[in-house]
Design an enzyme around this catalytic site. Structure first.
Site, PDB file in Angstrom:
ATOM      1  CG  HIS A 113      24.609 -34.332 -63.999  1.00 22.68           C
ATOM      2  ND1 HIS A 113      25.012 -33.060 -64.381  1.00 22.68           N
ATOM      3  CD2 HIS A 113      24.668 -35.098 -65.118  1.00 22.68           C
ATOM      4  CE1 HIS A 113      25.294 -33.061 -65.671  1.00 22.68           C
ATOM      5  NE2 HIS A 113      25.103 -34.282 -66.140  1.00 22.68           N
ATOM      6  CE  LYS A 115      29.309 -35.515 -64.869  1.00 20.72           C
ATOM      7  NZ  LYS A 115      28.154 -34.700 -65.236  1.00 20.72           N
ATOM      8  CG  ASP A 120      45.449 -39.538 -49.482  1.00 18.63           C
ATOM      9  OD1 ASP A 120      44.770 -40.555 -49.221  1.00 18.63           O
ATOM     10  OD2 ASP A 120      46.541 -39.576 -50.083  1.00 18.63           O
ATOM     11  CG  HIS A 285      29.574 -33.092 -71.764  1.00 17.57           C
ATOM     12  ND1 HIS A 285      30.072 -33.411 -70.521  1.00 17.57           N
ATOM     13  CD2 HIS A 285      28.344 -33.654 -71.820  1.00 17.57           C
ATOM     14  CE1 HIS A 285      29.199 -34.146 -69.863  1.00 17.57           C
ATOM     15  NE2 HIS A 285      28.141 -34.306 -70.622  1.00 17.57           N
ATOM     16  CE  LYS A 287      28.222 -30.721 -67.799  1.00 21.45           C
ATOM     17  NZ  LYS A 287      27.513 -30.768 -69.043  1.00 21.45           N
ATOM     18  CG  ASP A 292      32.762  -7.834 -64.712  1.00 23.41           C
ATOM     19  OD1 ASP A 292      32.438  -7.566 -65.888  1.00 23.41           O
ATOM     20  OD2 ASP A 292      32.112  -7.452 -63.733  1.00 23.41           O
TER      21      ASP A 292
END
Length: 416
Positions: A113, A115, A120, A285, A287, A292
Site C-alpha cells: 500500500h 506510495k 537518483d 483519501h 492520511k 501541537d
C-alpha cells in the site's frame, strides 16, 4: 533504515493530483541515473498513460527504472501497457498477484500500500496518492482529496534503502547510485514502515506517543478511520486533558461500509470533547495528522485494521513548525468551508438499540487482523512482471520481501 530522526532536510506539501503529478513527472523527466517507484494503483487513464510515457522517456535516456505495483490494487493493468514499458528496459514487478475467482479479486490482505518515488538517490516523494485520474478535480464528484510530500536531504537515503529492500531480491544488479546524506534544509524527518516482520506497530506507536504528549491541539484527517483501542484511548484522553482534538473524516465516502464503521466510534469520542467533522466536498483519501505546533505526519497509512496490522505502509514523521502550521491552516480551512460537524445530541437519539451492535462490530474489527492472521501467510518473493505468455517461473522463497509474486498480468473490467 527506518525509525531514525534525520536532520537537515527540506520538505514541500503537495495537495491532490493537481500539485503532485506535474511535480513527480517533472522530476522523473530530469532523472539522470535511477528511478524507483512503488505504488498501490496504476490505472490506464490519462494519469497512468503519462506515467508510462515519462518512465519510457527516462529508460531511453539510460536511466534505470524499476517499479513495483500491488497485485490487488493494480490487477487490471493490461499486457500492452506493461509490454511498452519492458520493451524499453523498465523493470516492472508485481506484489502478490492472484487469479480472480468468479470475477472477484481474492488477494485481499497484506497489500503493498506504500506510495514512494526515489529519484537518483537525491529526492523522493511519499504520500497517499496513486496514479489514477480520480485524484484530479476534473474527475467529478468522486475525485479524491489527498496529500503527498517531496523531500530532499538525508531522509532520502532511508527511503532509498527502504525501497531497495523490497526490490532487491528481484534485481540482478545493485543500485547504481549512492543515496545522498547531504543536508538541504533544516527540517527533521523520520521514516517509519509497517510490515509483517520487524516493524508491525511502528507507525501506530508513533501516533500513540505523539497523542499522549499532546498539550494544545491535535488534528487528524484520515480516510478510513477505525484505529486500535490504544489510539482511541489517547485521542479521548487528550481531549479530557483540555487538548483541542479534531478529526476530519469521510463525509462523501468512496466505500460506504468504511464510513459506517467510523461512525460507530463517534459517540465514544464526542462525549469526551473530541470534535468530529465529515468532509463532504469529495471523498477524503488523505492520511495526515498534526500534534501541537511541530509534529506532523504524511504517508500511506490509514488508521484502520488493514493499514495498522496487515498492509505494507510508509509514513514520514516531521518535526518542523512551518510545515505543521501550513498543514494546520489547510485543514482548518477544509473544516470551515467543506465539512459538517457532528454533534453528540444527534448521535444519542436512538443510541440505546445500537449500543450492542457498536460493541460487537468494534471488537470484531479490532480483532480482525488476528483473524486474518489465521489465513496462510504470504511468503516473501518479488519477481519481474512478464507481459508475454509463457510458463511461470518457479517462485523462490526469500526472507526479505513479503509476498509470493508471479509474472501475470491481464486486462479485465476495472472495479476501482
Amino acid at each position: 533504515m527506518s525509525g531514525v530522526w534525520r536532520d537537515g532536510n527540506q520538505i514541500e506539501l503537495l495537495i491532490n493530483g493537481e500539485e503532485y503529478y506535474p511535480r513527480v513527472f517533472e522530476r522523473i523527466r530530469a532523472a539522470r541515473v535511477e528511478v524507483l517507484l512503488e505504488t498501490f494503483i496504476i490505472f490506464e487513464d490519462k494519469v497512468g498513460m503519462e506515467l508510462q510515457a515519462v518512465l519510457i522517456e527516462a529508460a531511453k535516456r539510460g536511466v534505470r527504472v524499476v517499479i513495483a505495483v500491488d497485485g490487488y490494487g493494480t490487477a487490471d493493468l493490461g499486457k500492452e501497457y506493461v509490454a511498452a514499458l519492458t520493451r524499453e528496459g523498465v523493470k516492472v514487478h508485481v506484489f502478490d498477484p492472484s487469479p480472480r475467482r468468479l470475477g472477484m479479486r481474492t488477494n485481499l490482505f497484506r497489500r503493498l500500500h506504500r506510495k514512494i518515488v526515489v529519484i537518483d538517490g537525491e529526492r523522493a516523494f511519499v504520500g497517499g496518492i496513486n496514479y489514477s485520474a480520480d485524484h484530479l478535480g476534473d474527475f467529478g464528484e468522486m475525485a479524491k482529496q489527498d496529500y503527498a510530500v517531496e523531500v530532499t536531504g538525508p531522509i532520502v537515503a532511508d527511503l532509498h534503502t527502504c525501497t531497495l529492500r523490497l526490490l532487491r531480491p528481484a534485481l540482478a544488479e545493485p543500485s547504481p547510485v549512492q543515496a545522498t546524506t547531504r543536508a538541504t534544509g533544516e527540517v527533521r524527518i523520520m521514516l517509519l514502515e509497517r510490515d509483517n516482520d520487524r516493524h508491525t506497530t511502528d507507525i501506530e506507536e508513533q501516533y500513540v506517543t505523539a497523542l499522549r504528549n499532546a498539550k494544545e491541539r491535535v488534528v487528524v484527517a484520515n480516510a478510513y478511520f477505525f484505529p486500535s483501542y490504544s489510539v482511541l484511548r489517547e485521542l479521548r484522553n487528550a481531549a479530557r486533558r483540555g487538548v483541542k482534538v479534531v478529526l476530519i473524516l469521510q463525509g462523501q465516502p468512496d466505500m460506504q461500509w468504511a464510513q459506517g464503521f467510523s461512525r460507530l466510534l463517534y459517540n465514544y469520542l464526542l462525549r469526551d470533547g473530541v470534535v468530529i467533522y465529515e468532509y463532504c466536498q469529495r471523498p477524503l483519501h488523505g492520511k495526515v495528522a498534526l500534534v501541537d505546533h511541530e509534529w506532523s505526519t504524511v504517508g500511506s497509512s490509514n488508521l484502520d485494521p488493514l493499514s495498522l496490522a496487515l498492509n505494507l505502509e510508509a509514513n514520514l514523521f516531521v518535526r518542523d513548525r512551518d510545515f505543521n502550521q501550513q498543514l494546520h491552516e489547510h485543514l482548518e480551512q477544509l473544516a470551515a468551508e467543506h465539512c459538517k460537524r457532528f454533534q453528540l445530541e444527534r448521535l444519542l437519539r436512538g443510541y440505546w438499540w445500537r449500543a450492542p451492535l457498536v460493541f460487537l462490530c468494534f471488537h470484531f474489527v479490532r480483532l480482525f487482523p488476528a483473524i486474518a492472521g489465521w489465513l496462510p501467510a504470504h511468503r516473501k518473493n518479488l519477481q519481474p512482471l512478464d507481459p508475454t505468455p509463457g510458463p511461470e517461473p518457479e517462485p523462490k522463497p526469500d526472507p526479505i520481501v513479503e509476498s509470493v509474486t508471479k509474472p501475470c498480468c491481464y486486462k479485465e473490467e476495472k472495479t476501482g
